[in-house]
Design a protein around this motif. Sequence first.
Motif: not given
Length: 421
Positions: A379-385, A387-393, A410-412, A415-419
């Motif tokens: 249920m996690s997100s990238e709110y406030n930009t 990053p999603l945090i690592p998962e470790v097993l 990778e996050i930024i 995004d695609t900026i229109p021409e």
Amino acid sequence: MDHFLYRDGALFAEDVSVAEIAAAVGTPFYVYSTATLLRHFQLFDDALAGTDHLVCYAMKAASNQAILRTLAQAGAGMDVVSEGEYRRARAAGVPGEKIVFSGVGKTAREIRAALTDGIRQFNVESEPEMDVINAVALDLGVVAPITIRVNPDVDAKTHAKIATGKSENKFGIPISRASEVYARAAALPGLEVIGIDVHIGSQLTELEPFRLAYEKVAELTEQLRSEGHNIRRLDLGGGLGIPYTRSNDAPPLPVEYGQLIKDSLGHLGCEIEIEPGRLIAGNAGLLISDVIYVKSGEGRDFLIVDAAMNDLIRPAMYEAHHDIVAVKEPAPGTEMQPYDIVGPVCESGDTFAKQRNMPRLKSGDLIAFRSAGAYGAVMSSEYNTRPLIPEVLVNGDQFAVIRPRPTFDEIINRDTIPEWL
């Protein structure tokens, strides 16, 4: 029981120091215990011993492919609620004949994907969905196995946002209309009616709601059989709660739940499916966070940590409680003090706990949120930009990053900026 214990004053995940993982991957991160996952799955499997059954892990609780493969290799099936979850399960090596497709909003595309690649059954939630499954199946030249989810109008006595078995909830068909709807399903040539599905909610801490629902399912089974339907499989959903606190007020055990199923439904000779998720994954995971600052406020002190509501949203969404402990074990007799434990997101809702007693902590200390394995990372997100945090097993004395932290680039760069800009 879980496999997160203190040894020589330090918190361990099985045989690996949590501090060692933090040094290697950075904080915050989720860590899961293989031994705990397998133990909890086995408790359910053993609880239904002596019956024809399949334990289908509800992968919405935690869907990393490493977790799915761990459970699948132990014999688990999977309960999915989207094409994405279906594809994750298949990628993790789960055969289609061990995947149950639930959910109220299956699209024609999702239905086609599952019928093309293999499915154990669809748990149908409505008559319009039934028509779409029939049409897709006929177009593919196959027959779709289905159960129909009935809503028994039973109060699960759980949080309103995770109750699913009352008449006002969006799930299933009213049990009072079951005879009519099953007759309609039997007349559709693209469908094969194989059973009944019921699920009344999540985080149930009493057996009585299950008993009330299963008694209604037993009566319905006998009624439908008398009307000519070959009811041979009962999907009973999941929902058994976990202890989020260390109090003595613990939910029923899987063995007690299994005995209830046998007592309520065993005489029918049906194959039993159950779909536990939270109880398998919940106490198998921790969220590890670092204290950024200790801030003194008006009449209270705050621990400002580097995890936030985007990483673990349950407290903000459900007012959920998670036990929070120091990774460094407090010495016996250590004086405790109350803290508000908060994250860095600019919302007051980014609060994990208020006036929680903790040992005196300082910047750089690690804390662990217990019972964070279910409905945490998924249920996690990238709110406030952020990053999603690592998962470790962890598996014994080994650990592996099973989902890396993305870089800001990778996050930024997604995004695609229109021409015209």
